[in-house]
Motif scaffolding. Structure first.
Motif: not given
Length: 520
Positions: A260-270
């Motif tokens: 799930r984390m892979l598809d959420m663009g987390l490094p760009e959001k947080y």
């Protein structure tokens, strides 16, 4: 543990996010001293007596490994299990006190009181009830002095520290017994220690149940003066917000959460730049998705292979082995790593002989992390443990020349879905109870998200009818949520042996023929 408190007394040991509750090492030590005195002085629990915990992560963090300083044995109940499963487990070990979430009192009260079980609510009960106490009313009444108890370190027959239940191959749960040695191997194993926290006073964020796999990273953090941060649920955005705000060093997640984390663009959001370790486990990971994760988050991953019977991990695949530079490194990503020092891992044939490299066999494990057997269950103990202390895992695998272990298949009829164990027989029993079902086979089928999806293959009675939705709804009434089939396939016959035994492996093979391995 007292020595650790002396060193880090005023440093934060716990932070429960939802409650915004913080405890220093000194405060945690004093609190757990008081709870030990409550159990013995208020409720009369001594050596050989049991209490149970039915708690979310924030409250469970108060009564975790630190409670092994007391005489009474803790039974850790899983919050996701059903009322009937909890009652069975409480009855099996004879627990006399249950620490429970206040919101569960109404559902559990009558059943527990009829058994004479005392309840300690972690929040003030909404009304006065006989046999129910408020945790925070009891605490100040008890002594804060160290209990001063001494135990035989390795011998579970002399002192049992913790009990947990796992499913059995027949669908009946088995009760695992942990000695002090089993428990503290989590915090003392050097490789596990170094791979998790190659630095002082780390911050570890845990959002999956700490009564299960993620709890194994708590003692290493504690002994290094680190802060354990808990969430009660897997909320990926809240997890990332907490990482960014607290500059968290480590998170523990299961593969389904990573996907799930892979598809959420987390490094760009947080801002996740503080993360130095993403510890994953509890179920096998897709090598292809692991490559994507490495590309997105960098070389911060550490994998461990463990089970309820050998917890904490028997093997570690360290961050230095998570490489993508060449094909050899990509092959290593398919392994679960190498045995940690002090733990033996053998690949054995059907006669118990060790196999050479690349020859498949059953994985046997022996070491400080491995339990001695199941409580009050000599038959299952004899079937699953050797006389010289090896646990027969039921997993099929092989080793390479360097000793790394690779999982191939599962000998036992167990499904690991989203990091949770599901035994086929229990789900089949639920399906077969439906009046339209003649027989069923339950198998795990490959799934990119869950690793394995619980699938029911159903043979209906002649002239009867039922839909997939109807059978799934029926199972929901009788099973814990994660055990309910997500898919139902109808067949005209099921493969049986000459003596009429269901050949579940033949059913399973139909779904795995196109897969590179028979376990995800």
């Amino acid at each position: 543990m007292k020595q650790t408190v002396r060193r880090y007394k005023d440093s934060l040991a716990l932070y429960n996010v939802e409650r915004d509750r913080r405890l220093t090492f000194g405060q945690l030590h004093e609190l757990t001293n008081r709870v030990c005195h409550i159990l013995e002085g208020k409720f009369g629990l001594k050596e050989g007596d049991r209490y149970a915990t039915l708690l979310e992560n924030d409250n469970m963090a108060l009564l975790h490994f630190w409670m092994t300083k007391g005489k009474a044995t803790a039974l850790w109940l899983g919050m996701r299990d059903s009322l009937q499963e909890h009652l069975h487990q409480i009855d099996w070990v004879g627990a006399r006190v249950v620490f429970i979430e206040e919101r569960l009192l109404e559902q559990y009260y009558d059943q527990l009181r009829s058994r004479g079980v005392v309840m300690v609510a972690m929040d003030k009960p909404w009304q006065s009830m006989e046999g129910v106490y408020d945790f925070w009313d009891l605490v100040p009444q008890a002594s804060s002095q160290d209990p001063g108890d001494e135990f035989i370190y390795e011998d579970v027959r002399k002192h049992m520290a913790i009990m947990r239940f796992t499913g059995g191959t027949t669908g009946q749960p088995k009760c695992t017994m942990y000695s002090i040695s089993n428990v503290f191997s989590a915090g003392l194993n050097p490789i596990h220690f170094i791979e998790l926290y190659p630095f002082e006073q780390p911050k570890a964020l845990l959002c999956t149940p700490i009564t299960h796999a993620s709890g194994a990273v708590m003692l290493p953090a504690y002994f290094k003066g680190g802060k354990v941060i808990t969430l009660n649920r897997v909320d990926i955005d809240l997890m990332c917000q907490t990482v960014a705000q607290d500059r968290t060093d480590l998170i523990y997640v299961v593969p389904t959460v990573l996907y799930r984390m892979l598809d959420m663009g987390l490094p760009e959001k947080y801002d996740l730049s503080s993360l130095r370790t993403i510890r994953y486990g509890a179920s096998p990971i897709s090598p292809a998705k692991l490559e994507e994760l490495l590309a997105q988050f960098g070389p911060v991953f550490v994998q461990g292979y463990a089970s309820t019977e050998c917890w904490p991990p028997a093997t570690i695949l360290g961050r230095g082995e998570h490489g993508l530079d060449n094909e050899e490194q990509r092959q290593i990503l398919k392994s679960v790593g190498s045995p940690v020092p002090g733990v033996e891992v053998m690949i054995c044939d059907d006669e118990g002989n060790e196999t050479p490299p690349h020859q498949e066999g059953e994985i046997w494990i022996r070491g400080g992390n491995t339990i001695a057997g199941y409580y009050n269950d000599p038959e299952q103990t004899q079937a699953n443990f050797t006389e010289n202390g090896f646990w027969k895992s039921g997993d099929i695998g092989y080793r390479d020349e360097a000793g790394r272990i690779y999982l191939v298949d599962r000998k036992k009829d167990m499904i690991i879905t989203g990091g949770f164990n599901v035994y086929a027989q229990e789900v089949e029993n639920a399906l077969n109870a439906h009046p339209a079902v003649q027989n069923s086979a339950v198998v795990g089928v490959p799934d990119e998200y869950w690793g394995e999806m619980v699938c029911g293959v159903v043979l209906l009675k002649e002239g009867a009818s039922a839909t997939s939705d109807e059978l799934i709804a029926f199972c929901k009434e009788n099973l814990t949520r994660y055990k309910v089939p997500k898919r139902i396939d109808f067949v005209e016959e099921l493969p049986l042996s000459a003596v009429g035994k269901l050949l579940r492996r033949k059913v399973r093979k139909q779904y795995w023929d196109d897969s590179q391995r028979n376990i995800h």
